[in-house]
Enzyme design. Sequence first.
Site, PDB file in Angstrom:
ATOM      1  N   TRP A 266      73.197   2.399  28.710  1.00 26.78           N
ATOM      2  CA  TRP A 266      72.254   1.289  28.887  1.00 26.78           C
ATOM      3  C   TRP A 266      71.355   1.141  27.665  1.00 26.78           C
ATOM      4  O   TRP A 266      70.996   0.036  27.273  1.00 26.78           O
ATOM      5  CB  TRP A 266      71.394   1.526  30.132  1.00 26.78           C
ATOM      6  CG  TRP A 266      70.320   0.496  30.318  1.00 26.78           C
ATOM      7  CD1 TRP A 266      70.440  -0.711  30.943  1.00 26.78           C
ATOM      8  CD2 TRP A 266      68.955   0.567  29.881  1.00 26.78           C
ATOM      9  NE1 TRP A 266      69.241  -1.386  30.913  1.00 26.78           N
ATOM     10  CE2 TRP A 266      68.317  -0.627  30.265  1.00 26.78           C
ATOM     11  CE3 TRP A 266      68.216   1.529  29.194  1.00 26.78           C
ATOM     12  CZ2 TRP A 266      66.974  -0.878  29.994  1.00 26.78           C
ATOM     13  CZ3 TRP A 266      66.886   1.278  28.923  1.00 26.78           C
ATOM     14  CH2 TRP A 266      66.281   0.089  29.317  1.00 26.78           C
ATOM     15  N   HIS A 267      71.003   2.262  27.050  1.00 33.24           N
ATOM     16  CA  HIS A 267      70.085   2.211  25.916  1.00 33.24           C
ATOM     17  C   HIS A 267      70.726   1.629  24.667  1.00 33.24           C
ATOM     18  O   HIS A 267      70.011   1.130  23.792  1.00 33.24           O
ATOM     19  CB  HIS A 267      69.546   3.616  25.612  1.00 33.24           C
ATOM     20  CG  HIS A 267      68.432   4.033  26.510  1.00 33.24           C
ATOM     21  ND1 HIS A 267      68.653   4.658  27.717  1.00 33.24           N
ATOM     22  CD2 HIS A 267      67.092   3.919  26.392  1.00 33.24           C
ATOM     23  CE1 HIS A 267      67.493   4.917  28.298  1.00 33.24           C
ATOM     24  NE2 HIS A 267      66.528   4.474  27.522  1.00 33.24           N
ATOM     25  N   GLY A 268      72.018   1.718  24.531  1.00 30.58           N
ATOM     26  CA  GLY A 268      72.627   1.182  23.326  1.00 30.58           C
ATOM     27  C   GLY A 268      74.130   1.302  23.345  1.00 30.58           C
ATOM     28  O   GLY A 268      74.699   2.169  24.016  1.00 30.58           O
TER      29      GLY A 268
ATOM     30  N   GLY B  91      73.100   5.781  31.982  1.00 30.07           N
ATOM     31  CA  GLY B  91      71.746   5.568  31.468  1.00 30.07           C
ATOM     32  C   GLY B  91      71.708   5.606  29.952  1.00 30.07           C
ATOM     33  O   GLY B  91      70.992   4.843  29.309  1.00 30.07           O
TER      34      GLY B  91
ATOM     35  N   PHE C  64      66.616  -2.387  22.790  1.00 31.20           N
ATOM     36  CA  PHE C  64      67.417  -1.981  23.941  1.00 31.20           C
ATOM     37  C   PHE C  64      67.405  -3.022  25.047  1.00 31.20           C
ATOM     38  O   PHE C  64      68.148  -2.919  25.985  1.00 31.20           O
ATOM     39  CB  PHE C  64      66.899  -0.642  24.501  1.00 31.20           C
ATOM     40  CG  PHE C  64      66.831   0.434  23.440  1.00 31.20           C
ATOM     41  CD1 PHE C  64      67.855   0.582  22.528  1.00 31.20           C
ATOM     42  CD2 PHE C  64      65.738   1.267  23.352  1.00 31.20           C
ATOM     43  CE1 PHE C  64      67.802   1.565  21.552  1.00 31.20           C
ATOM     44  CE2 PHE C  64      65.667   2.258  22.377  1.00 31.20           C
ATOM     45  CZ  PHE C  64      66.701   2.395  21.483  1.00 31.20           C
TER      46      PHE C  64
END
Length: 494
Positions: free
Chosen positions: A310-312, A307, A494
Amino acid sequence: MFFALSGGGLRRAAAGWLAIASIFFYGYWSPRYVLLLIASIVANFAAGRLIDALRQAGSADRARVALIAAIGANLGVLGYYKYANFFVDTLNAAAGTGLSLGEIVLPIGISFFTFTQIAYLVDTHVGKVRERGFVPYALFVTFYPHLIAGPVLHHAEMMPQFARDSTYGFRLDNFLIGVGYFSIGLFKKVVLADGIQPFVGPVFEPDPGYQLTLVEAWGGVLAYTLQLYFDFSGYSDMAIGLSKMLNVDLPFNFDSPYKARNISEFWRRWHMTLSRFLRDYLYIPLGGNRFGSFRRYVNLLTTMLLGGLWHGAGWTFVIWGALHGAYLVVHQLWQSAWERWAPDARLPWPRVGHALSVLLTFLCVVVAWVFFRATTLDSALHVLSAMAGLNGFVLPTEMKPALEGLPGSSWVSGYGVLQASGGFRQVAWIAVLLAIAWWMPNSQAIIAALSQRVRDWRTERPSWALLGAGAVGVFLLAAINGSHGSSEFIYFNF
Protein backbone atom coordinates in the site's frame (compact mmCIF):
# COMPACT_ATOMS: atom_id res chain seq x y z
CA MET A 1 -17.31 31.74 5.24
CA PHE A 2 -18.07 28.41 6.93
CA PHE A 3 -18.96 30.12 10.21
CA ALA A 4 -20.71 32.98 8.41
CA LEU A 5 -23.07 30.58 6.67
CA SER A 6 -23.48 28.61 9.88
CA GLY A 7 -24.31 31.76 11.81
CA GLY A 8 -27.05 32.51 9.30
CA GLY A 9 -28.68 29.16 9.96
CA LEU A 10 -27.51 27.70 6.65
CA ARG A 11 -25.83 24.58 7.99
CA ARG A 12 -26.28 22.53 4.84
CA ALA A 13 -24.88 25.36 2.75
CA ALA A 14 -21.95 25.67 5.16
CA ALA A 15 -21.18 21.95 4.83
CA GLY A 16 -21.49 22.18 1.05
CA TRP A 17 -19.21 25.21 0.90
CA LEU A 18 -16.60 23.42 3.00
CA ALA A 19 -16.76 20.38 0.68
CA ILE A 20 -16.35 22.61 -2.40
CA ALA A 21 -13.48 24.49 -0.75
CA SER A 22 -11.82 21.17 0.06
CA ILE A 23 -12.11 20.07 -3.58
CA PHE A 24 -10.62 23.40 -4.67
CA PHE A 25 -7.79 22.82 -2.16
CA TYR A 26 -7.16 19.42 -3.78
CA GLY A 27 -7.36 20.89 -7.28
CA TYR A 28 -4.74 23.49 -6.48
CA TRP A 29 -2.17 20.69 -6.78
CA SER A 30 -3.47 19.28 -10.07
CA PRO A 31 -6.79 20.37 -11.57
CA ARG A 32 -6.90 17.38 -13.94
CA TYR A 33 -7.38 14.93 -11.07
CA VAL A 34 -10.32 16.82 -9.55
CA LEU A 35 -12.61 14.94 -11.93
CA LEU A 36 -11.15 11.65 -10.69
CA LEU A 37 -11.83 12.63 -7.08
CA ILE A 38 -15.40 13.76 -7.87
CA ALA A 39 -16.09 10.62 -9.93
CA SER A 40 -14.81 8.46 -7.07
CA ILE A 41 -17.08 10.24 -4.58
CA VAL A 42 -20.19 9.99 -6.78
CA ALA A 43 -19.57 6.34 -7.69
CA ASN A 44 -18.90 5.23 -4.12
CA PHE A 45 -21.87 7.16 -2.76
CA ALA A 46 -24.12 5.47 -5.34
CA ALA A 47 -22.60 2.08 -4.54
CA GLY A 48 -23.17 2.67 -0.84
CA ARG A 49 -26.83 3.53 -1.42
CA LEU A 50 -27.26 0.40 -3.55
CA ILE A 51 -25.60 -1.82 -0.96
CA ASP A 52 -27.75 -0.32 1.80
CA ALA A 53 -30.96 -0.74 -0.21
CA LEU A 54 -30.16 -4.38 -0.96
CA ARG A 55 -29.28 -5.02 2.68
CA GLN A 56 -32.52 -3.51 3.95
CA ALA A 57 -34.50 -5.47 1.36
CA GLY A 58 -33.06 -8.69 2.74
CA SER A 59 -30.95 -9.48 -0.33
CA ALA A 60 -27.79 -10.28 1.58
CA ASP A 61 -26.13 -12.16 -1.27
CA ARG A 62 -26.76 -9.38 -3.79
CA ALA A 63 -25.56 -6.80 -1.29
CA ARG A 64 -22.34 -8.77 -0.84
CA VAL A 65 -21.85 -9.00 -4.61
CA ALA A 66 -22.36 -5.23 -4.91
CA LEU A 67 -19.84 -4.66 -2.09
CA ILE A 68 -17.23 -6.88 -3.73
CA ALA A 69 -17.76 -5.18 -7.09
CA ALA A 70 -17.45 -1.70 -5.57
CA ILE A 71 -14.31 -2.60 -3.63
CA GLY A 72 -12.88 -4.20 -6.76
CA ALA A 73 -13.55 -1.03 -8.76
CA ASN A 74 -11.80 1.09 -6.12
CA LEU A 75 -8.81 -1.22 -6.02
CA GLY A 76 -8.73 -1.31 -9.81
CA VAL A 77 -8.45 2.47 -10.06
CA LEU A 78 -5.86 2.55 -7.28
CA GLY A 79 -3.98 -0.33 -8.89
CA TYR A 80 -3.82 1.38 -12.27
CA TYR A 81 -2.43 4.65 -10.99
CA LYS A 82 -0.18 3.21 -8.32
CA TYR A 83 0.90 -0.25 -9.44
CA ALA A 84 0.46 -0.60 -13.22
CA ASN A 85 4.00 0.45 -14.06
CA PHE A 86 5.39 -1.68 -11.22
CA PHE A 87 3.74 -4.83 -12.55
CA VAL A 88 4.72 -4.04 -16.15
CA ASP A 89 8.35 -3.43 -15.12
CA THR A 90 8.36 -6.68 -13.13
CA LEU A 91 6.96 -8.56 -16.12
CA ASN A 92 9.53 -6.99 -18.42
CA ALA A 93 12.35 -7.98 -16.08
CA ALA A 94 11.09 -11.55 -15.70
CA ALA A 95 10.09 -12.24 -19.31
CA GLY A 96 12.44 -9.95 -21.19
CA THR A 97 9.56 -8.05 -22.83
CA GLY A 98 9.46 -4.35 -23.61
CA LEU A 99 5.95 -3.39 -22.60
CA SER A 100 5.25 0.22 -21.61
CA LEU A 101 2.22 2.13 -20.36
CA GLY A 102 3.87 5.52 -20.63
CA GLU A 103 4.09 7.94 -17.73
CA ILE A 104 1.36 7.50 -15.12
CA VAL A 105 1.27 10.30 -12.55
CA LEU A 106 0.13 9.18 -9.10
CA PRO A 107 -2.80 11.39 -7.98
CA ILE A 108 -1.97 12.88 -4.63
CA GLY A 109 -3.87 11.35 -1.72
CA ILE A 110 -5.46 8.58 -3.82
CA SER A 111 -4.52 5.87 -1.32
CA PHE A 112 -6.13 7.77 1.53
CA PHE A 113 -9.42 8.73 -0.10
CA THR A 114 -9.70 5.24 -1.63
CA PHE A 115 -9.22 3.47 1.72
CA THR A 116 -11.57 5.91 3.43
CA GLN A 117 -14.33 5.07 0.95
CA ILE A 118 -13.68 1.33 1.08
CA ALA A 119 -14.18 1.53 4.83
CA TYR A 120 -17.45 3.40 4.20
CA LEU A 121 -18.69 0.67 1.84
CA VAL A 122 -17.89 -2.08 4.34
CA ASP A 123 -19.55 -0.14 7.16
CA THR A 124 -22.61 0.34 4.97
CA HIS A 125 -22.77 -3.39 4.28
CA VAL A 126 -22.79 -4.24 7.99
CA GLY A 127 -25.35 -1.55 8.81
CA LYS A 128 -23.11 0.94 10.63
CA VAL A 129 -23.92 3.91 8.37
CA ARG A 130 -26.75 6.17 9.52
CA GLU A 131 -26.25 9.42 7.58
CA ARG A 132 -27.12 8.96 3.89
CA GLY A 133 -27.04 12.49 2.45
CA PHE A 134 -24.70 13.26 -0.44
CA VAL A 135 -23.39 16.59 0.89
CA PRO A 136 -22.30 15.15 4.27
CA TYR A 137 -20.72 12.21 2.46
CA ALA A 138 -18.81 14.47 0.07
CA LEU A 139 -17.59 16.51 3.03
CA PHE A 140 -16.56 13.33 4.86
CA VAL A 141 -14.36 12.25 1.94
CA THR A 142 -12.96 15.63 0.90
CA PHE A 143 -12.55 17.29 4.32
CA TYR A 144 -9.34 19.10 3.49
CA PRO A 145 -7.26 18.53 6.67
CA HIS A 146 -7.15 14.76 6.03
CA LEU A 147 -7.61 14.55 2.24
CA ILE A 148 -3.97 14.59 1.17
CA ALA A 149 -2.20 12.32 3.67
CA GLY A 150 -4.73 11.04 6.15
CA PRO A 151 -5.62 10.03 8.73
CA VAL A 152 -7.75 7.19 7.35
CA LEU A 153 -11.23 7.92 8.68
CA HIS A 154 -14.26 5.89 9.65
CA HIS A 155 -17.62 7.20 8.48
CA ALA A 156 -19.12 6.58 11.92
CA GLU A 157 -16.58 8.75 13.76
CA MET A 158 -16.98 11.77 11.47
CA MET A 159 -20.63 12.01 10.46
CA PRO A 160 -22.01 12.64 13.98
CA GLN A 161 -19.64 15.60 14.23
CA PHE A 162 -20.90 17.09 10.97
CA ALA A 163 -24.46 16.66 12.26
CA ARG A 164 -24.09 18.27 15.70
CA ASP A 165 -25.01 21.92 16.33
CA SER A 166 -21.77 22.78 18.14
CA THR A 167 -19.73 22.21 14.97
CA TYR A 168 -21.39 25.15 13.23
CA GLY A 169 -20.42 27.92 15.62
CA PHE A 170 -17.08 29.58 16.19
CA ARG A 171 -15.45 28.54 19.47
CA LEU A 172 -12.42 30.43 20.66
CA ASP A 173 -11.16 27.59 22.87
CA ASN A 174 -11.21 25.08 20.02
CA PHE A 175 -9.60 27.62 17.70
CA LEU A 176 -6.68 28.20 20.06
CA ILE A 177 -6.26 24.50 20.76
CA GLY A 178 -6.17 24.01 17.00
CA VAL A 179 -3.54 26.72 16.69
CA GLY A 180 -1.51 24.88 19.30
CA TYR A 181 -1.64 21.58 17.41
CA PHE A 182 -0.92 23.31 14.11
CA SER A 183 2.05 25.17 15.58
CA ILE A 184 3.59 22.01 17.01
CA GLY A 185 3.07 20.20 13.71
CA LEU A 186 4.56 23.06 11.71
CA PHE A 187 7.56 23.13 14.03
CA LYS A 188 8.05 19.38 13.65
CA LYS A 189 7.95 19.65 9.87
CA VAL A 190 9.96 22.74 8.91
CA VAL A 191 12.34 22.88 11.87
CA LEU A 192 12.94 19.27 12.93
CA ALA A 193 12.16 17.10 9.89
CA ASP A 194 13.48 19.53 7.29
CA GLY A 195 16.42 20.37 9.55
CA ILE A 196 17.72 16.80 9.60
CA GLN A 197 16.73 16.01 6.00
CA PRO A 198 20.07 17.11 4.40
CA PHE A 199 21.84 14.23 6.17
CA VAL A 200 19.65 11.58 4.52
CA GLY A 201 20.16 11.96 0.76
CA PRO A 202 23.97 11.53 0.64
CA VAL A 203 23.65 8.12 2.30
CA PHE A 204 20.74 6.72 0.28
CA GLU A 205 21.84 8.37 -2.97
CA PRO A 206 25.66 8.48 -2.80
CA ASP A 207 27.94 9.26 -5.71
CA PRO A 208 28.42 6.31 -8.09
CA GLY A 209 31.05 3.90 -6.82
CA TYR A 210 31.23 5.48 -3.36
CA GLN A 211 31.51 2.95 -0.52
CA LEU A 212 29.61 3.92 2.60
CA THR A 213 31.20 3.09 5.93
CA LEU A 214 29.59 2.08 9.20
CA VAL A 215 29.27 5.51 10.85
CA GLU A 216 28.06 7.15 7.65
CA ALA A 217 25.39 4.52 7.09
CA TRP A 218 24.08 4.60 10.65
CA GLY A 219 24.11 8.41 10.63
CA GLY A 220 22.03 8.57 7.46
CA VAL A 221 19.57 5.85 8.47
CA LEU A 222 19.00 7.34 11.94
CA ALA A 223 18.52 10.73 10.30
CA TYR A 224 15.84 9.28 8.01
CA THR A 225 14.22 7.43 10.91
CA LEU A 226 13.77 10.76 12.69
CA GLN A 227 12.93 12.77 9.58
CA LEU A 228 10.11 10.40 8.65
CA TYR A 229 8.62 10.47 12.13
CA PHE A 230 8.68 14.24 12.61
CA ASP A 231 7.55 14.85 9.02
CA PHE A 232 4.50 12.59 9.13
CA SER A 233 3.55 13.23 12.75
CA GLY A 234 3.96 16.94 12.01
CA TYR A 235 1.48 16.67 9.15
CA SER A 236 -0.93 14.73 11.35
CA ASP A 237 -0.71 17.37 14.10
CA MET A 238 -1.34 20.12 11.55
CA ALA A 239 -4.35 18.23 10.20
CA ILE A 240 -5.73 17.78 13.73
CA GLY A 241 -5.16 21.47 14.43
CA LEU A 242 -6.87 22.72 11.26
CA SER A 243 -9.79 20.40 11.91
CA LYS A 244 -10.07 21.48 15.55
CA MET A 245 -10.38 25.11 14.43
CA LEU A 246 -13.58 23.95 12.69
CA ASN A 247 -14.77 22.11 15.84
CA VAL A 248 -14.11 18.69 14.30
CA ASP A 249 -11.94 16.10 16.06
CA LEU A 250 -9.77 13.93 13.83
CA PRO A 251 -8.38 10.68 15.30
CA PHE A 252 -4.78 10.72 16.48
CA ASN A 253 -2.28 9.02 14.21
CA PHE A 254 0.78 8.87 16.50
CA ASP A 255 1.39 8.13 20.15
CA SER A 256 5.17 8.30 20.64
CA PRO A 257 5.84 5.14 18.58
CA TYR A 258 9.60 5.10 19.20
CA LYS A 259 8.85 4.56 22.89
CA ALA A 260 7.25 1.19 22.09
CA ARG A 261 8.58 -1.82 24.00
CA ASN A 262 7.75 -4.35 21.27
CA ILE A 263 6.72 -4.37 17.63
CA SER A 264 3.03 -4.96 18.37
CA GLU A 265 3.01 -1.88 20.58
CA PHE A 266 4.85 0.04 17.86
CA TRP A 267 2.00 -0.62 15.43
CA ARG A 268 -0.52 0.49 18.04
CA ARG A 269 1.35 3.81 18.20
CA TRP A 270 2.55 4.37 14.60
CA HIS A 271 0.12 5.51 11.85
CA MET A 272 -2.67 4.39 14.14
CA THR A 273 -5.55 4.88 11.70
CA LEU A 274 -3.86 2.78 9.01
CA SER A 275 -3.08 0.08 11.60
CA ARG A 276 -6.74 0.14 12.60
CA PHE A 277 -7.83 -0.12 8.96
CA LEU A 278 -5.52 -3.08 8.27
CA ARG A 279 -6.73 -4.81 11.42
CA ASP A 280 -10.47 -4.22 10.89
CA TYR A 281 -10.71 -4.64 7.12
CA LEU A 282 -7.93 -7.11 6.33
CA TYR A 283 -6.52 -9.03 9.30
CA ILE A 284 -9.87 -9.83 10.98
CA PRO A 285 -11.68 -10.74 7.72
CA LEU A 286 -8.78 -13.07 6.89
CA GLY A 287 -9.54 -14.87 10.13
CA GLY A 288 -7.45 -12.96 12.64
CA ASN A 289 -6.41 -15.27 15.46
CA ARG A 290 -9.56 -17.37 15.39
CA PHE A 291 -8.17 -20.42 13.58
CA GLY A 292 -5.04 -21.36 15.46
CA SER A 293 -1.50 -20.07 15.71
CA PHE A 294 -0.29 -21.02 12.23
CA ARG A 295 -3.23 -19.29 10.53
CA ARG A 296 -2.70 -16.24 12.72
CA TYR A 297 0.93 -15.98 11.62
CA VAL A 298 -0.05 -16.32 7.97
CA ASN A 299 -2.67 -13.61 8.44
CA LEU A 300 -0.12 -11.31 10.09
CA LEU A 301 2.38 -11.80 7.27
CA THR A 302 -0.30 -11.29 4.60
CA THR A 303 -1.60 -8.14 6.27
CA MET A 304 1.82 -6.58 6.61
CA LEU A 305 2.84 -7.56 3.07
CA LEU A 306 -0.22 -5.80 1.69
CA GLY A 307 0.36 -2.91 4.08
CA GLY A 308 3.87 -2.57 2.68
CA LEU A 309 2.58 -2.67 -0.89
CA TRP A 310 0.00 0.00 0.00
CA HIS A 311 2.85 2.37 0.79
CA GLY A 312 4.47 2.08 -2.59
CA ALA A 313 4.84 0.11 -5.81
CA GLY A 314 8.22 -1.52 -5.39
CA TRP A 315 9.92 -4.60 -4.03
CA THR A 316 11.54 -2.51 -1.31
CA PHE A 317 8.09 -1.78 0.14
CA VAL A 318 7.13 -5.44 -0.12
CA ILE A 319 10.27 -6.38 1.81
CA TRP A 320 9.58 -3.65 4.37
CA GLY A 321 6.10 -5.10 4.94
CA ALA A 322 7.47 -8.64 5.07
CA LEU A 323 10.05 -7.62 7.66
CA HIS A 324 7.38 -6.13 9.91
CA GLY A 325 5.23 -9.21 9.40
CA ALA A 326 8.18 -11.37 10.45
CA TYR A 327 8.83 -9.12 13.46
CA LEU A 328 5.21 -9.54 14.56
CA VAL A 329 5.37 -13.32 14.15
CA VAL A 330 8.61 -13.53 16.14
CA HIS A 331 7.07 -11.37 18.87
CA GLN A 332 3.99 -13.60 19.02
CA LEU A 333 6.19 -16.72 19.25
CA TRP A 334 8.33 -15.16 21.97
CA GLN A 335 5.27 -14.04 23.93
CA SER A 336 3.68 -17.49 23.68
CA ALA A 337 6.89 -19.20 24.80
CA TRP A 338 7.29 -16.80 27.72
CA GLU A 339 3.71 -17.32 28.88
CA ARG A 340 4.13 -21.09 28.60
CA TRP A 341 7.54 -21.61 30.17
CA ALA A 342 8.01 -18.65 32.50
CA PRO A 343 4.60 -17.04 33.19
CA ASP A 344 5.62 -15.70 36.61
CA ALA A 345 9.19 -14.71 35.77
CA ARG A 346 10.25 -11.13 36.40
CA LEU A 347 13.35 -9.37 35.19
CA PRO A 348 15.69 -8.40 38.06
CA TRP A 349 16.07 -4.81 36.83
CA PRO A 350 12.73 -3.78 35.30
CA ARG A 351 13.92 -0.34 34.17
CA VAL A 352 16.92 -1.83 32.41
CA GLY A 353 14.67 -4.43 30.81
CA HIS A 354 12.26 -1.71 29.69
CA ALA A 355 15.08 0.34 28.16
CA LEU A 356 16.53 -2.69 26.37
CA SER A 357 13.09 -3.62 25.00
CA VAL A 358 12.59 -0.09 23.63
CA LEU A 359 16.09 -0.08 22.12
CA LEU A 360 15.69 -3.50 20.48
CA THR A 361 12.31 -2.54 19.01
CA PHE A 362 13.73 0.74 17.78
CA LEU A 363 16.69 -0.97 16.08
CA CYS A 364 14.39 -3.44 14.32
CA VAL A 365 12.29 -0.54 13.05
CA VAL A 366 15.42 1.34 11.92
CA VAL A 367 16.64 -1.64 9.87
CA ALA A 368 13.25 -1.92 8.16
CA TRP A 369 13.24 1.81 7.34
CA VAL A 370 16.27 1.19 5.09
CA PHE A 371 14.02 -0.66 2.61
CA PHE A 372 11.28 1.95 3.04
CA ARG A 373 13.62 4.77 2.01
CA ALA A 374 15.87 3.09 -0.54
CA THR A 375 14.87 3.52 -4.18
CA THR A 376 16.21 0.11 -5.23
CA LEU A 377 16.94 -3.21 -3.59
CA ASP A 378 20.64 -2.88 -4.41
CA SER A 379 20.74 0.50 -2.69
CA ALA A 380 19.11 -0.93 0.43
CA LEU A 381 21.55 -3.84 0.57
CA HIS A 382 24.47 -1.44 0.10
CA VAL A 383 23.34 0.63 3.09
CA LEU A 384 22.71 -2.46 5.23
CA SER A 385 26.14 -3.90 4.44
CA ALA A 386 27.70 -0.61 5.52
CA MET A 387 25.62 -0.64 8.73
CA ALA A 388 26.97 -4.12 9.44
CA GLY A 389 30.53 -2.80 9.13
CA LEU A 390 31.39 -4.73 5.96
CA ASN A 391 32.75 -1.57 4.30
CA GLY A 392 34.95 -0.49 7.20
CA PHE A 393 34.73 1.89 10.13
CA VAL A 394 35.93 5.45 9.54
CA LEU A 395 35.31 8.65 11.47
CA PRO A 396 35.12 12.22 10.10
CA THR A 397 38.32 14.24 9.72
CA GLU A 398 37.08 16.83 12.21
CA MET A 399 37.21 14.20 14.94
CA LYS A 400 40.85 13.36 14.28
CA PRO A 401 42.46 16.15 16.36
CA ALA A 402 40.43 15.13 19.41
CA LEU A 403 41.56 11.52 19.10
CA GLU A 404 45.19 11.89 18.07
CA GLY A 405 47.56 10.09 20.41
CA LEU A 406 44.91 7.71 21.70
CA PRO A 407 45.42 3.96 21.19
CA GLY A 408 44.03 2.85 17.85
CA SER A 409 43.63 6.40 16.52
CA SER A 410 45.39 5.46 13.30
CA TRP A 411 42.08 4.40 11.73
CA VAL A 412 40.63 7.90 12.09
CA SER A 413 40.56 9.56 8.67
CA GLY A 414 38.28 11.68 6.54
CA TYR A 415 35.58 10.82 4.04
CA GLY A 416 32.91 12.60 2.06
CA VAL A 417 29.37 11.96 3.19
CA LEU A 418 29.18 12.61 6.92
CA GLN A 419 31.95 15.19 6.84
CA ALA A 420 30.21 17.10 4.06
CA SER A 421 26.90 16.85 5.90
CA GLY A 422 28.23 18.31 9.10
CA GLY A 423 30.03 15.71 11.21
CA PHE A 424 29.44 16.74 14.81
CA ARG A 425 26.43 18.79 13.71
CA GLN A 426 24.77 15.67 12.36
CA VAL A 427 25.48 13.77 15.55
CA ALA A 428 23.99 16.65 17.56
CA TRP A 429 20.83 16.68 15.40
CA ILE A 430 20.34 12.95 15.85
CA ALA A 431 20.94 13.12 19.61
CA VAL A 432 18.50 16.01 20.11
CA LEU A 433 15.74 14.45 18.00
CA LEU A 434 16.15 11.07 19.68
CA ALA A 435 15.87 12.78 23.06
CA ILE A 436 12.65 14.48 21.92
CA ALA A 437 11.21 11.23 20.55
CA TRP A 438 12.12 9.17 23.62
CA TRP A 439 11.70 11.53 26.55
CA MET A 440 9.58 14.53 25.60
CA PRO A 441 5.77 14.44 25.92
CA ASN A 442 3.98 14.19 22.59
CA SER A 443 1.65 16.79 21.13
CA GLN A 444 -1.45 15.22 22.68
CA ALA A 445 0.06 15.44 26.16
CA ILE A 446 1.29 19.00 25.63
CA ILE A 447 -2.04 20.28 24.33
CA ALA A 448 -4.02 18.36 26.96
CA ALA A 449 -1.97 20.03 29.69
CA LEU A 450 -2.39 23.47 28.14
CA SER A 451 -6.09 23.07 27.40
CA GLN A 452 -6.81 22.39 31.06
CA ARG A 453 -5.40 25.83 31.79
CA VAL A 454 -7.14 27.77 29.04
CA ARG A 455 -10.72 26.53 29.09
CA ASP A 456 -12.06 29.52 30.99
CA TRP A 457 -10.54 32.61 29.41
CA ARG A 458 -12.20 34.95 31.93
CA THR A 459 -10.21 33.57 34.85
CA GLU A 460 -7.16 32.18 33.03
CA ARG A 461 -6.17 35.00 30.71
CA PRO A 462 -2.42 34.63 31.44
CA SER A 463 -2.57 31.04 30.19
CA TRP A 464 -4.24 32.13 26.99
CA ALA A 465 -1.52 34.72 26.53
CA LEU A 466 1.13 32.06 27.19
CA LEU A 467 -0.38 29.75 24.58
CA GLY A 468 -0.64 32.58 22.08
CA ALA A 469 2.94 33.70 22.68
CA GLY A 470 4.18 30.13 22.34
CA ALA A 471 2.30 29.64 19.10
CA VAL A 472 3.66 32.89 17.67
CA GLY A 473 7.18 31.88 18.68
CA VAL A 474 6.84 28.50 16.98
CA PHE A 475 5.48 30.15 13.84
CA LEU A 476 8.43 32.55 13.85
CA LEU A 477 11.00 29.76 14.21
CA ALA A 478 9.27 27.75 11.51
CA ALA A 479 9.11 30.72 9.15
CA ILE A 480 12.81 31.53 9.64
CA ASN A 481 13.81 27.93 8.95
CA GLY A 482 11.36 27.52 6.10
CA SER A 483 12.65 30.63 4.36
CA HIS A 484 15.71 28.63 3.30
CA GLY A 485 13.55 26.40 1.14
CA SER A 486 10.59 24.04 1.31
CA SER A 487 9.95 20.34 0.85
CA GLU A 488 6.78 18.34 0.44
CA PHE A 489 5.55 15.96 3.08
CA ILE A 490 6.98 12.47 2.67
CA TYR A 491 3.57 10.77 2.77
CA PHE A 492 2.38 12.84 -0.20
CA ASN A 493 4.13 10.12 -2.24
CA PHE A 494 1.89 7.36 -0.88
